[in-house]
Write an enzyme that holds these catalytic residues in place. Structure first.
Site, PDB file in Angstrom:
ATOM      1  N   ASP A 102       7.098  57.315 -29.339  1.00  0.00           N
ATOM      2  CA  ASP A 102       6.423  56.396 -28.685  1.00  0.00           C
ATOM      3  C   ASP A 102       5.203  55.545 -29.047  1.00  0.00           C
ATOM      4  O   ASP A 102       4.640  56.426 -29.765  1.00  0.00           O
ATOM      5  CB  ASP A 102       6.147  56.774 -27.167  1.00  0.00           C
ATOM      6  CG  ASP A 102       4.900  57.719 -27.036  1.00  0.00           C
ATOM      7  OD1 ASP A 102       5.117  58.629 -27.799  1.00  0.00           O
ATOM      8  OD2 ASP A 102       4.046  57.869 -26.031  1.00  0.00           O
ATOM      9  N   GLU A 112       3.901  60.741 -25.860  1.00  0.00           N
ATOM     10  CA  GLU A 112       2.754  61.155 -26.312  1.00  0.00           C
ATOM     11  C   GLU A 112       1.510  60.501 -25.991  1.00  0.00           C
ATOM     12  O   GLU A 112       0.539  60.884 -25.658  1.00  0.00           O
ATOM     13  CB  GLU A 112       2.736  61.573 -27.644  1.00  0.00           C
ATOM     14  CG  GLU A 112       1.709  62.217 -28.556  1.00  0.00           C
ATOM     15  CD  GLU A 112       0.315  61.750 -28.521  1.00  0.00           C
ATOM     16  OE1 GLU A 112      -0.616  62.241 -29.018  1.00  0.00           O
ATOM     17  OE2 GLU A 112       0.499  60.275 -28.789  1.00  0.00           O
TER      18      GLU A 112
HETATM   19 ZN   LIG Z   1       0.081  59.548 -31.990  1.00  0.00          ZN
END
Ligand SMILES: [Zn+2]
Length: 403
Positions: free
Chosen positions: A90, A152
């Site tokens: 992401d 994340e």
């Molecule tokens: Zn990162």
């Protein structure tokens, strides 16, 4: 300036195998808009198909809604302890940012590869994927695992499901590299984070009668001042760790909302705050201090006016710090593979603390600089990608290849 064209897959004699160099692979990955709010399944489908074309099976670990997934793949003998190469898929949003080029089309300019995620951290993911055909041909005594995560950037959320699955396997990996941008420096420690929302419920009344109400904004402000005092005390008294650029635990309030009109004593106010703590500094003691102040000092005063008032705390995200020993074999491996003789510590958090907490010795090392992460016109230098390729090759060679 030139535009990196949509990469042409190369096919071998039998017409199945696709190889892409790191830059072409990065162009592919950048083209998927995997901003954390979006699904990453199209990117993962591409990666799976690519791995399959090299005879490598992979599995997806989905989120609850089935809209996002982690990917885990193993090259080599799966029953032996191995090396994890890990990255998140992401990226942060481009909303409101002033980009010169299309953030989702890799653009090369004067040795720099521009695009959202090039540095944080599709650059590392591109390198490990591009090297798959090479790694697959090696005589591996220990497996190389690829671990790609989602979410994340919203608090290391996705990778937890993947790590939980790993814990059930008999062969615990002996090392993990998280390829966050460190300019290929070897990072053995980073801070941890806890973040929370404070919700203050006051008692509404006309502002001309203010003492008969409970002003939620003013009580929220008192809490923020307390947080500020805690932060100032830590900055003055420690604990300290001089190896971090900010050598102590920091406290910060980042977002606030409350009130409806100036002539109404506000009923509600909320704010979000965080502690970024040294790995060895327990943030719960700081949180307990804040909660004790709220319960002991503020709430009794609020209740004296109205019993329906109060202060509540809601956990947002947290992740543990990373504190791998400088003498750990994973650090020696990473130093030797990167040609460096030292390791260091950084303030920003990564998934490495979670791998480490699961008993997997972990190091952070990847291409690009955190200075370019999350910004408009994000880039990674082509030279960093080349260094990373060499690093991954050497890591795999010294940790996994049969001798
Ligand atoms: Zn990162």
């Amino acid at each position: 300036m030139f535009w990196v064209a949509e990469p042409m897959p190369r096919t071998d004699e039998n017409g199945t195998m696709t190889t892409l160099d790191s830059t072409a692979m990065l162009a592919k990955l950048v083209a998927f808009d995997t901003t954390s709010r979006n699904s990453n399944l199209e990117l993962m489908a591409f990666v799976r198909q690519y791995l399959t074309s090299h005879g490598i099976a992979s599995e997806l670990v989905y989120d609850e809604a089935g809209q996002k997934a982690n990917l885990f793949a193993t090259i080599g003998p799966a029953d032996k302890p191995g090396l994890i190469l890990s990255g998140h898929t992401d990226v942060v949003p481009v909303d409101g940012q002033d980009w010169v080029t299309d953030p989702f089309a890799l653009t090369a300019k004067a040795g720099l590869l521009h695009g959202r995620g090039t540095c944080d951290m599709k650059g590392f993911v591109a390198v490990i994927l591009a090297l798959v055909p090479e790694i697959a041909k090696l005589p591996l005594a220990a497996p190389v695992h690829l671990a790609l995560s989602y979410d994340e950037e919203v608090g290391c959320v996705g990778v937890r499901g993947l790590i939980a699955k790993l814990a059930g396997r008999q062969a615990t990996p002996f090392a993990c590299v998280v390829g966050e941008p460190t300019e290929m420096k070897v990072i053995r420690a980073h801070k941890g984070k806890i973040s929370l929302r404070a919700q203050v419920r006051g008692f509404e009344c006309h502002s001309s009668l203010a003492p008969r109400g409970v002003n939620a904004i003013e009580y929220a402000a008192a809490l923020i001042v307390k947080l500020n005092e805690i932060g100032a005390r830590i900055a003055a008294e420690g604990p300290f760790d001089a190896e971090f650029d900010i050598p102590y635990t920091t406290v910060h309030t980042g977002v606030i909302g409350g009130g409806t009109a100036l002539n109404i004593v506000p009923r509600d106010c909320w704010f979000d705050f965080e502690f970024r703590h040294l790995p060895a500094h327990d943030p719960d003691t700081l949180l307990d201090e804040l909660k004790g102040y709220a319960a002991g000092e503020l709430v009794p005063r609020m209740h004296a006016v109205d019993r329906g008032t109060g202060i509540a705390f809601q956990d947002l995200t947290s992740f543990p710090g990373l504190a791998t020993d400088d003498a750990a074999p994973v650090i020696a491996l990473a130093k030797s593979a990167s040609g460096r003789n030292s390791s260091s510590k950084v303030a920003f958090g990564t998934e490495a603390g979670l791998f480490s907490a699961a008993g997997i010795p972990t190091v952070v090392c990847g291409p690009g600089s955190i200075d370019q992460a999350h910004k408009p016109n994000e880039f990674v230098a082509a030279e960093q990608i080349a260094q990373c390729e060499q690093f991954v090759r050497r890591m795999v060679e010294s940790a996994c290849v049969r001798r």
